[in-house]
Design a protein around this motif. Structure first.
Motif, PDB file in Angstrom:
ATOM      1  N   SER A 236       0.845  -1.200   0.000  1.00 46.61           N
ATOM      2  CA  SER A 236       0.000   0.000   0.000  1.00 46.61           C
ATOM      3  C   SER A 236       0.876   1.244   0.000  1.00 46.61           C
ATOM      4  N   ALA A 237       0.262   2.392  -0.230  1.00 47.47           N
ATOM      5  CA  ALA A 237       0.998   3.661  -0.262  1.00 47.47           C
ATOM      6  C   ALA A 237       1.743   3.868   1.049  1.00 47.47           C
ATOM      7  N   GLY A 238       2.986   4.322   0.933  1.00 52.10           N
ATOM      8  CA  GLY A 238       3.794   4.579   2.107  1.00 52.10           C
ATOM      9  C   GLY A 238       4.588   3.381   2.579  1.00 52.10           C
ATOM     10  N   GLU A 239       4.434   2.221   1.926  1.00 47.33           N
ATOM     11  CA  GLU A 239       5.104   1.007   2.371  1.00 47.33           C
ATOM     12  C   GLU A 239       6.353   0.728   1.544  1.00 47.33           C
ATOM     13  N   THR A 240       7.185  -0.173   2.051  1.00 44.13           N
ATOM     14  CA  THR A 240       8.479  -0.480   1.447  1.00 44.13           C
ATOM     15  C   THR A 240       8.567  -1.970   1.140  1.00 44.13           C
ATOM     16  N   ILE A 241       9.191  -2.296   0.003  1.00 46.50           N
ATOM     17  CA  ILE A 241       9.453  -3.689  -0.371  1.00 46.50           C
ATOM     18  C   ILE A 241      10.964  -3.870  -0.399  1.00 46.50           C
ATOM     19  N   VAL A 242      11.469  -4.821   0.390  1.00 46.92           N
ATOM     20  CA  VAL A 242      12.890  -5.138   0.423  1.00 46.92           C
ATOM     21  C   VAL A 242      13.090  -6.451  -0.330  1.00 46.92           C
ATOM     22  N   VAL A 243      13.919  -6.415  -1.378  1.00 49.84           N
ATOM     23  CA  VAL A 243      14.112  -7.577  -2.247  1.00 49.84           C
ATOM     24  C   VAL A 243      15.503  -8.144  -2.020  1.00 49.84           C
ATOM     25  N   GLY A 244      15.563  -9.447  -1.706  1.00 49.32           N
ATOM     26  CA  GLY A 244      16.829 -10.114  -1.450  1.00 49.32           C
ATOM     27  C   GLY A 244      17.511 -10.539  -2.734  1.00 49.32           C
ATOM     28  N   PRO A 245      18.826 -10.810  -2.682  1.00 45.53           N
ATOM     29  CA  PRO A 245      19.596 -11.151  -3.886  1.00 45.53           C
ATOM     30  C   PRO A 245      19.131 -12.459  -4.516  1.00 45.53           C
ATOM     31  N   ALA A 246      18.807 -12.385  -5.802  1.00 46.08           N
ATOM     32  CA  ALA A 246      18.383 -13.551  -6.590  1.00 46.08           C
ATOM     33  C   ALA A 246      18.072 -13.051  -7.987  1.00 46.08           C
ATOM     34  N   THR A 247      17.903 -13.978  -8.931  1.00 43.29           N
ATOM     35  CA  THR A 247      17.419 -13.630 -10.263  1.00 43.29           C
ATOM     36  C   THR A 247      15.917 -13.890 -10.302  1.00 43.29           C
ATOM     37  N   TYR A 248      15.144 -12.865 -10.598  1.00 46.18           N
ATOM     38  CA  TYR A 248      13.686 -12.947 -10.601  1.00 46.18           C
ATOM     39  C   TYR A 248      13.207 -12.922 -12.046  1.00 46.18           C
ATOM     40  N   THR A 249      12.805 -14.053 -12.557  1.00 52.23           N
ATOM     41  CA  THR A 249      12.280 -14.134 -13.914  1.00 52.23           C
ATOM     42  C   THR A 249      10.762 -14.053 -13.816  1.00 52.23           C
ATOM     43  N   GLU A 250      10.248 -12.846 -13.953  1.00 50.77           N
ATOM     44  CA  GLU A 250       8.818 -12.597 -13.811  1.00 50.77           C
ATOM     45  C   GLU A 250       8.393 -11.618 -14.912  1.00 50.77           C
ATOM     46  N   SER A 251       7.303 -11.908 -15.551  1.00 51.57           N
ATOM     47  CA  SER A 251       6.805 -11.025 -16.603  1.00 51.57           C
ATOM     48  C   SER A 251       5.752 -10.081 -16.045  1.00 51.57           C
ATOM     49  N   ASN A 252       5.624  -8.945 -16.719  1.00 50.08           N
ATOM     50  CA  ASN A 252       4.584  -7.959 -16.412  1.00 50.08           C
ATOM     51  C   ASN A 252       4.657  -7.442 -14.975  1.00 50.08           C
ATOM     52  N   CYS A 264      16.433  -2.827  -3.372  1.00 51.45           N
ATOM     53  CA  CYS A 264      17.031  -4.085  -3.821  1.00 51.45           C
ATOM     54  C   CYS A 264      18.410  -4.248  -3.197  1.00 51.45           C
ATOM     55  N   GLU A 265      18.619  -5.375  -2.548  1.00 51.12           N
ATOM     56  CA  GLU A 265      19.936  -5.672  -2.021  1.00 51.12           C
ATOM     57  C   GLU A 265      20.868  -6.016  -3.187  1.00 51.12           C
ATOM     58  N   PRO A 266      22.185  -5.882  -3.001  1.00 52.21           N
ATOM     59  CA  PRO A 266      23.117  -6.194  -4.095  1.00 52.21           C
ATOM     60  C   PRO A 266      22.886  -7.606  -4.630  1.00 52.21           C
ATOM     61  N   GLY A 267      22.822  -7.712  -5.963  1.00 57.50           N
ATOM     62  CA  GLY A 267      22.628  -9.014  -6.591  1.00 57.50           C
ATOM     63  C   GLY A 267      21.217  -9.297  -7.034  1.00 57.50           C
ATOM     64  N   VAL A 268      20.347  -8.289  -7.003  1.00 57.92           N
ATOM     65  CA  VAL A 268      18.969  -8.479  -7.474  1.00 57.92           C
ATOM     66  C   VAL A 268      18.935  -8.265  -8.984  1.00 57.92           C
ATOM     67  N   VAL A 269      18.593  -9.319  -9.746  1.00 55.90           N
ATOM     68  CA  VAL A 269      18.498  -9.255 -11.204  1.00 55.90           C
ATOM     69  C   VAL A 269      17.052  -9.545 -11.597  1.00 55.90           C
ATOM     70  N   ILE A 270      16.473  -8.644 -12.397  1.00 58.48           N
ATOM     71  CA  ILE A 270      15.090  -8.801 -12.838  1.00 58.48           C
ATOM     72  C   ILE A 270      15.088  -9.083 -14.331  1.00 58.48           C
ATOM     73  N   ASP A 271      14.446 -10.198 -14.716  1.00 60.85           N
ATOM     74  CA  ASP A 271      14.411 -10.650 -16.115  1.00 60.85           C
ATOM     75  C   ASP A 271      12.959 -10.901 -16.494  1.00 60.85           C
ATOM     76  N   SER A 272      12.483 -10.138 -17.474  1.00 62.84           N
ATOM     77  CA  SER A 272      11.097 -10.313 -17.921  1.00 62.84           C
ATOM     78  C   SER A 272      10.960 -11.455 -18.908  1.00 62.84           C
ATOM     79  N   GLY A 273      12.075 -12.040 -19.339  1.00 66.12           N
ATOM     80  CA  GLY A 273      12.021 -13.039 -20.394  1.00 66.12           C
ATOM     81  C   GLY A 273      11.863 -12.437 -21.769  1.00 66.12           C
ATOM     82  N   GLY A 274      11.908 -11.116 -21.855  1.00 64.56           N
ATOM     83  CA  GLY A 274      11.795 -10.432 -23.138  1.00 64.56           C
ATOM     84  C   GLY A 274      10.375 -10.173 -23.579  1.00 64.56           C
ATOM     85  N   ALA A 275       9.386 -10.681 -22.816  1.00 63.73           N
ATOM     86  CA  ALA A 275       7.994 -10.504 -23.231  1.00 63.73           C
ATOM     87  C   ALA A 275       7.499  -9.090 -22.980  1.00 63.73           C
ATOM     88  N   SER A 276       8.099  -8.390 -22.032  1.00 63.05           N
ATOM     89  CA  SER A 276       7.666  -7.040 -21.679  1.00 63.05           C
ATOM     90  C   SER A 276       8.860  -6.335 -21.058  1.00 63.05           C
TER      91      SER A 276
END
Length: 645
Positions: A236-252, A264-276
């Protein structure tokens, strides 16, 4: 308020009675008779107490007041008031309770009475209540039958005849908050809503792409989500998301809630798979820090959509994307971000009021751009300390209609296309293309720094020759010598050639090879020979040629006051020192002769090696006799004649 037992005699403690004069001294000898004690029952009129016994003193102005069962006979509020001579009035309030209630609440010797009059709308008897306990309820007889009392509980393992659907199990899980059932963590489930009410207003959500589970609560580090998408769904508004190191293959993946921060902590890689796009921000006032956008096939790294204003992007890197950072929202701030080996554009800016700060675009080669102001409304943007490399189409480019932007201290490096400015009123303060060139970058090492070699160097790097450069300063084919440079500079500004010389050398230092050599050596680590490879004889000849261009027969003619005009005698020593090309500025002028018009006509100048000796006869290294002549009544000398003694 003191509780009293109804219809029970009691001795009441009343007081304190204090002196009516000082209001402090206890009254210990008062006579308080039956008639002096006035009672009001449940708001009724005051009347004397029924008990005939008078009150007796206990201590410190407190008295014992006997009250019989009649005085305490009415349940409810009881007020007592006493007003006797010599003391201030005293009053008390009591609550009279029925005997069984008093015994239950105060004495603990009874229980409160509970009368059950009806069950199911029908009058019940004591026998009915007994049947309710001993049997089960029968709606036909309004009685309970089938339930037996037992001294101990036993477990019934026979489930025959019982059936629960999956939805029923979920309902039970949500109502009881039993986390062992699936569905308790759905965004709109009752269980989640209750837990959200129990939390503080602003929650931190946690994501761990290695050890997380989207069935977890996600609101504590020990119970993280598995995917970024799960956190985006509940934040929700005003909140924080902390993402741990990993490769996240998620679309959209799309951040559509305003005022959310993603760390994002060091080592966070985001991969859409090229779809978006690897990540999309469609809400305002959001922030993302430290992410690496690296699609398995070329796509946009970060897409800040139109309407997503005031977004902050910090320390992010887009690797091998088509467009690294696609900015369409207004007032976006990208700082310390990099686009590496993009196939189209590193930073595509189509909106206004954005700030791109200390960012770097390294193209993959081919027809690519580094920083591209691609929209006709991309106005009033600010790019600070940004670097472009390997973007052959353009390191920095603005389209027509991208106006009033500022590029401050930006640079195009190796294999870069430089800048292409199609907009209007864009400022390029401190922009450098192939910055920090040394003389050896212009000429080969140790090549003499003279006209012919400069001509060859300029010609080898562009379609222009050194003559084109010269003609930009002087008129076409005008000899590139001291006199013409002097005239050219004078015609273009209020500065003379001497001003230009003094910006290179110290004031009045002769503008010859040796001094230029020393000046270059003092300004950098390069060998001064890189700047001028001349022999001593060549340097002497050069100095003599320069002198002959400016001076004639040991005297300099100043015509019309166009160069080094002397309007004050205080300027004369400095002017003379400059005329002589003196390396020393420790000089002293005396023996001055002034004519009838107050003009100097003769003087002596001595030059000293030690500034402490100026004005004395010690440490004199040269003496000059100066003669000035004038035409008519003009105050500016027509000629100076300077002769070394």
């Amino acid at each position: 308020m003191q509780l009293l037992r109804q219809s029970t005699a009691v001795t009441l403690k009343i007081g304190p009675f204090v002196d009516s004069t000082d209001g402090v001294t206890p009254e210990t000898g008062l006579t308080i008779a039956q008639a002096d004690v006035r009672l009001s029952k449940n708001g009724g009129d005051f009347a004397q107490k029924d008990d005939a016994n008078a009150c007796t003193h206990d201590e410190n102005g407190y008295y014992n007041c006997p009250a019989n069962a009649t005085d305490i006979g009415t349940a409810g509020r009881l007020a007592l008031a006493v007003n006797v001579s010599g003391a201030l009035p005293v009053w008390h309030e009591f609550m009279v309770l029925p005997a069984n209630v008093y015994d239950a609440l105060v004495a603990g010797s009874d229980v409160l009475q509970a009368d059950l009059t009806q069950i199911g709308g029908d009058s019940q008897s004591a026998t009915d209540l007994k049947d309710f306990a001993d049997a089960g309820y029968d709606p036909n007889t309004n009685k309970v039958e089938g339930v037996k009392t037992a001294d101990a509980l036993t477990t019934n393992n026979d489930k025959t005849g019982y059936s629960l659907t999956a939805d029923a199990i979920v309902d039970v899980a949500e109502e009881t908050l039993d986390h062992s059932f699936a569905g308790h963590n759905e965004p709109n489930s009752l269980a989640r809503r209750i837990r959200q009410l129990e939390r503080s207003p602003y929650t931190t959500w946690y994501v761990d792409g290695v050890g997380g589970d989207d069935g977890n609560d996600g609101d504590v580090p020990d119970s993280p989500f598995l995917t970024i998408g799960a956190a985006l769904a509940v934040a929700s508004a005003g909140e924080t998301i902390v993402v741990g190191p990993a490769t996240y293959t998620e679309s959209n993946l799309e951040l559509s809630t305003s005022s959310v921060v993603i760390l994002c902590e060091p080592g966070v890689v985001i991969d859409s798979g090229g779809a978006s796009a690897c990540f999309t921000i469609s809400a305002s006032s959001c922030e993302i820090v430290g992410a690496i956008f690296h699609p398995s096939s070329a796509s946009v790294g970060l897409d800040v959509q139109a309407g997503a204003d005031y977004v902050i992007v910090e320390g992010c890197c887009a690797c091998q994307c088509s467009i690294g950072f696609d900015t369409n929202g207004d007032a976006t701030w990208l700082r310390n971000c990099r686009s590496i080996e993009h196939s189209t554009t590193g930073f595509d800016i189509a909106s206004k009021y954005n700030r791109i700060d200390h960012c770097k675009a390294v193209g993959a080669g081919g027809a690519v751009r580094g920083f591209y102001l691609s929209g006709s409304g991309a106005d009033l943007n600010q790019l600070l300390n940004c670097t472009s490399l390997g973007n052959t189409t353009a390191g920095f480019e603005t389209v027509s209609g991208a106006d009033q932007n500022t590029f401050a201290f930006c640079a195009s490096g190796g294999s870069d296309g430089g800048k292409v400015d199609n907009g209007s009123n864009n400022a390029w303060s401190g922009y450098a293309s192939n910055p920090a060139l040394t003389q050896d970058d212009i000429l080969s090492d140790n090549t003499p720094f003279d006209g012919a070699n400069i001509d060859a160097a300029v010609s080898s790097r562009s379609s222009h020759s050194a003559n084109d450069v010269r003609d930009a300063i002087l008129a076409d084919s005008t000899p590139f010598d001291g006199a013409n440079i002097d005239v050219a500079i004078s015609s273009r500004s209020s500065h003379s050639a001497n001003d230009v010389r003094d910006s290179i050398l110290s004031d009045s230092t002769p503008f010859d090879g040796a001094n230029i050599d020393a000046a270059i050596s003092s300004r950098g680590t390069a060998d001064p020979g890189d700047a001028m490879e001349l022999t001593a004889g060549e340097r002497a000849a050069t100095a003599a040629a320069a002198a002959s261009d400016v001076w004639s027969a040991g005297s300099r003619t100043i015509t019309g006051g166009t160069v080094d005009t002397v309007t004050d005698l205080a300027d004369v020593p400095t002017s003379i020192a400059r005329l002589l090309g003196l390396t020393q500025e420790n000089f002293y002028m005396d023996n001055v002769t002034i004519d009838g018009n107050g003009r100097m006509t003769a003087a002596r100048m001595r030059v000293y090696s030690d500034p402490a000796s100026v004005g004395t006869s010690s440490d004199v290294i040269a003496t000059y006799n100066i003669v000035a002549s004038y035409t008519g009544s003009q105050t500016v000398p027509t000629t100076y004649k300077v002769v070394k003694a």
